[in-house]
Design an enzyme around this catalytic site. Structure first.
Site, short mmCIF file in Angstrom:
data_model
loop_
_atom_site.label_atom_id
_atom_site.label_comp_id
_atom_site.label_asym_id
_atom_site.label_seq_id
_atom_site.Cartn_x
_atom_site.Cartn_y
_atom_site.Cartn_z
N ASP A 67 0.88 -1.22 0.17
CA ASP A 67 0.22 -0.04 -0.08
C ASP A 67 0.88 1.06 -0.04
O ASP A 67 2.04 1.31 0.20
CB ASP A 67 -1.01 -0.14 1.19
CG ASP A 67 -0.27 -0.36 2.45
OD1 ASP A 67 0.92 -0.39 2.52
OD2 ASP A 67 -0.86 -0.65 3.39
N ASN A 135 -7.57 -3.25 14.80
CA ASN A 135 -9.15 -3.60 14.46
C ASN A 135 -9.18 -4.75 13.69
O ASN A 135 -9.97 -4.94 12.86
CB ASN A 135 -9.73 -2.37 14.15
CG ASN A 135 -9.17 -1.74 12.48
OD1 ASN A 135 -7.97 -2.54 12.23
ND2 ASN A 135 -9.48 -0.70 11.93
N GLU A 142 -9.63 -1.74 5.82
CA GLU A 142 -10.45 -1.53 6.98
C GLU A 142 -11.48 -2.61 7.11
O GLU A 142 -12.16 -3.13 6.35
CB GLU A 142 -10.82 -0.26 7.14
CG GLU A 142 -9.69 0.96 7.00
CD GLU A 142 -8.70 0.67 8.29
OE1 GLU A 142 -8.95 0.00 9.29
OE2 GLU A 142 -7.65 1.62 8.15
#
Ligand code: PGA
Length: 242
Positions: A67, A135, A142
């Site tokens: 990324d 998370n 995400e």
């Protein structure tokens, strides 16, 4: 999933290095999927030290990174391109022309994602290195990211922006968008090596290993990968019997 619990960060980095070295030894022109973040730095230090001591050569290796931030040029010291050169690529004998990362300043980001997906098809990865977010994110995928998505533009969550703020002078300098491989690209790698370090990763590691396979915890898709190795330190492994 194969699980290795390391007693500390040093041992985690050593075990990760042994796996990476074995891939390159077996296939000197291997395609390595690389990652940024704090966790792989110890592994990269070991790769550099081994290379400098006359060990593994990366002369024929190709690399692709997960990324990159949108809006940062490669010479910006917060870009992931810069991070990779600084931590690894400038210190080994890899040909920089064979090291790839998304272009965060491409004029057309959609076209850039398509270019990168095509590149990933041309360069099937022998191994993909990953960290994991608190998370459960992998790369910048995400919670809620469709498992079948490929390289795409993401709006970073407040949580991820806050986590990354430690690398910037001011939280307002943290980019709000990034280009990231999708879960599908990650699953396409022949082997996946995911590293987790520290107590703040324990819940995500539990979900990765024992939770439901759900888009709410992107890393959980790795339960379906045929050759995934998790190396966690004791703190990160606390909820899986570390
Ligand atoms: P870290 O990031 O290695 O800096 O903890 C991992 C991640 O968020 O993927």
């Amino acid at each position: 999933m194969k699980i290795i619990i390391a007693k500390d960060y040093e041992e985690l980095s050593e075990k990760a290095f042994e796996i990476m070295r074995a891939v390159v030894k077996e296939k000197p022109d291997a395609v390595l999927g690389l990652a940024t973040g704090g966790t792989p730095v110890g592994l990269y230090k070991k790769m550099v030290a081994d290379y400098l001591a006359g060990g593994t050569s990366y002369r024929r290796v190709r690399t692709v990174n997960l990324d990159e931030y949108v809006g940062l040029t490669p010479d910006n010291d917060q870009s992931y391109r810069y991070f990779m050169r600084d931590n690894l690529l400038d210190h080994i004998d890899v040909d920089l022309a064979n090291t790839h990362i998304e272009n965060g300043v491409a004029p057309d980001l959609t076209a850039e994602c398509a270019r990168y997906n095509a590149l990933l098809r041309e360069l099937p990865r022998d191994i993909q290195l990953l960290g994991i977010g608190a998370n459960g994110h992998i790369a910048f995928n995400e919670p809620g990211t469709p498992f079948n998505s490929e390289t795409h533009v993401v709006d970073l969550t407040e949580n991820t922006i806050a986590m990354n703020a430690r690398f910037f002078a001011d939280e307002k300098d943290v980019p709000r968008r990034a280009l990231t491989m999708g879960p599908k690209n990650i699953m396409d790698a022949k082997k996946v090596l995911i590293l987790a370090c520290g107590a703040n990763k324990a819940e995500a590691v539990f979900g990765l290993v024992n939770g439901a396979v759900t888009e709410q915890l992107p890393a959980s898709i790795l339960q379906k990968h045929a050759d995934c190795v998790l190396i966690a330190d004791r703190e990160a492994a606390a909820l899986i019997g570390g």
